[in-house]
Design an enzyme around this catalytic site. Sequence first.
Site, mmCIF file in Angstrom:
data_model
loop_
_atom_site.group_PDB
_atom_site.id
_atom_site.type_symbol
_atom_site.label_atom_id
_atom_site.label_comp_id
_atom_site.label_asym_id
_atom_site.label_seq_id
_atom_site.Cartn_x
_atom_site.Cartn_y
_atom_site.Cartn_z
ATOM 1 N N PHE A 107 -2.661 -27.728 -9.325
ATOM 2 C CA PHE A 107 -3.292 -28.555 -10.362
ATOM 3 C C PHE A 107 -3.984 -27.635 -11.370
ATOM 4 C CE2 PHE A 107 -7.821 -28.173 -9.287
ATOM 5 C CZ PHE A 107 -7.744 -27.639 -8.002
ATOM 6 N N GLY A 108 -4.559 -28.251 -12.393
ATOM 7 C CA GLY A 108 -5.392 -27.504 -13.334
ATOM 8 C C GLY A 108 -4.668 -26.335 -13.988
ATOM 9 N N TYR A 109 -5.309 -25.189 -13.961
ATOM 10 C CA TYR A 109 -4.789 -24.001 -14.635
ATOM 11 C C TYR A 109 -3.755 -23.250 -13.783
ATOM 12 C CZ TYR A 109 -8.852 -24.800 -17.648
ATOM 13 O OH TYR A 109 -9.776 -25.367 -18.509
ATOM 14 N N ASN A 137 -10.872 -35.372 -6.970
ATOM 15 C CA ASN A 137 -9.754 -34.534 -7.398
ATOM 16 C C ASN A 137 -8.743 -34.401 -6.250
ATOM 17 O OD1 ASN A 137 -8.162 -32.165 -7.740
ATOM 18 N ND2 ASN A 137 -9.623 -31.359 -9.221
ATOM 19 N N ARG A 181 -11.003 -21.359 -3.395
ATOM 20 C CA ARG A 181 -11.471 -22.509 -2.610
ATOM 21 C C ARG A 181 -11.321 -22.244 -1.119
ATOM 22 N NH1 ARG A 181 -9.199 -25.502 -5.454
ATOM 23 N NH2 ARG A 181 -10.988 -25.788 -6.800
ATOM 24 N N ASP A 192 -17.914 -26.944 -6.552
ATOM 25 C CA ASP A 192 -17.706 -26.923 -7.985
ATOM 26 C C ASP A 192 -16.980 -25.620 -8.266
ATOM 27 O OD1 ASP A 192 -18.104 -28.417 -10.461
ATOM 28 O OD2 ASP A 192 -19.149 -26.626 -11.129
ATOM 29 N N SER A 193 -15.995 -25.702 -9.132
ATOM 30 C CA SER A 193 -15.148 -24.536 -9.308
ATOM 31 C C SER A 193 -14.695 -24.470 -10.746
ATOM 32 C CB SER A 193 -13.939 -24.652 -8.384
ATOM 33 O OG SER A 193 -13.298 -25.897 -8.578
ATOM 34 N N GLU A 208 -22.109 -37.291 -12.627
ATOM 35 C CA GLU A 208 -22.319 -36.456 -13.808
ATOM 36 C C GLU A 208 -22.734 -35.058 -13.388
ATOM 37 O OE1 GLU A 208 -24.265 -36.705 -18.037
ATOM 38 O OE2 GLU A 208 -24.863 -38.394 -16.746
HETATM 39 P P1 IMP Z 1 -14.718 -29.445 -10.883
HETATM 40 O O1 IMP Z 1 -14.002 -30.621 -10.314
HETATM 41 O O2 IMP Z 1 -15.900 -29.787 -11.695
HETATM 42 O O3 IMP Z 1 -15.011 -28.421 -9.809
HETATM 43 O O4 IMP Z 1 -13.729 -28.798 -11.946
HETATM 44 C C1 IMP Z 1 -12.858 -27.852 -11.561
HETATM 45 C C2 IMP Z 1 -11.919 -27.576 -12.715
HETATM 46 O O5 IMP Z 1 -11.664 -26.169 -12.727
HETATM 47 C C3 IMP Z 1 -10.567 -28.246 -12.491
HETATM 48 O O6 IMP Z 1 -10.474 -29.465 -13.167
HETATM 49 C C4 IMP Z 1 -9.611 -27.217 -13.047
HETATM 50 O O7 IMP Z 1 -9.555 -27.354 -14.435
HETATM 51 C C5 IMP Z 1 -10.309 -25.893 -12.735
HETATM 52 N N1 IMP Z 1 -9.923 -25.401 -11.389
HETATM 53 C C6 IMP Z 1 -10.743 -25.234 -10.319
HETATM 54 N N2 IMP Z 1 -10.053 -24.785 -9.255
HETATM 55 C C7 IMP Z 1 -8.779 -24.681 -9.662
HETATM 56 C C8 IMP Z 1 -7.579 -24.289 -8.986
HETATM 57 O O8 IMP Z 1 -7.547 -23.991 -7.787
HETATM 58 N N3 IMP Z 1 -6.480 -24.294 -9.744
HETATM 59 C C9 IMP Z 1 -6.468 -24.630 -11.061
HETATM 60 N N4 IMP Z 1 -7.535 -25.051 -11.719
HETATM 61 C C10 IMP Z 1 -8.693 -25.064 -11.032
#
Ligand code: IMP
Length: 194
Positions: free
Chosen positions: A151-153, A10, A180, A70-71, A41
């Site tokens: 990124f993400g949300y 990521n 994080r 993991d987040s 996985e």
């Molecule tokens: P991971 O890669 O399995 O840890 O998935 C983390 C997912 O959680 C990401 O793809 C996002 O959808 C969401 N996420 C985790 N941290 C963040 C952040 O800092 N900002 C926005 N979305 C986040």
Amino acid sequence: MTELIFATGNKGKLAEVQKIFENTNFKIISLYDLGDVPEIEETGSTFAENALIKAEAIFNIHKMPVIADDSGLAVEQLNGDPGIYSARYAGENCTYDDNNKKLIKVLREYDTPHKAKFVCSAIYFDGANKITAVGELPGEIISEYRGTNGFGYDPIFLPDGFDKTLAELTTEEKNKISHRAKAFNKLRTQIEIR
Ligand code: IMP
């Protein structure tokens, strides 16, 4: 200088964690630097289990100290969902946009504010020692996109006490408050005193 592989594909996370470890005694090596970004996985049932799965998988390939995380996002009205499924909330191979749209749609059924928190479970693993740390960021989900950073949300997450979404903050600003940054700063301190 201690080299640590960050076990993620990521690029959003990578940029943040590289900044968190800037000007420290640690050098972050990415999977892109190593030319091999394996799909791992995530079969765990908690953030901590999934972080360990990623760290062990990458350690087994490179035999070098690894950090991983993991987040995800936990929404109060959804009893903690999407949680560990945050990356694939709208289905396998979905985009960040798909996830944001789905969440906004699901939350239309509920009153505002939609209280939520980001959670990050971070781990260091060097084949013998395991060190873990957790960070959280409370806030709320809003129903329109604001900002293009991160990124993400991030575009729909308003951290408590801020009138900007995470996507309207710079990486430096996000790193002062994020789940994080909290997790990895704690982790770094623990690695340093080990
Ligand atoms: P991971 O890669 O399995 O840890 O998935 C983390 C997912 O959680 C990401 O793809 C996002 O959808 C969401 N996420 C985790 N941290 C963040 C952040 O800092 N900002 C926005 N979305 C986040």
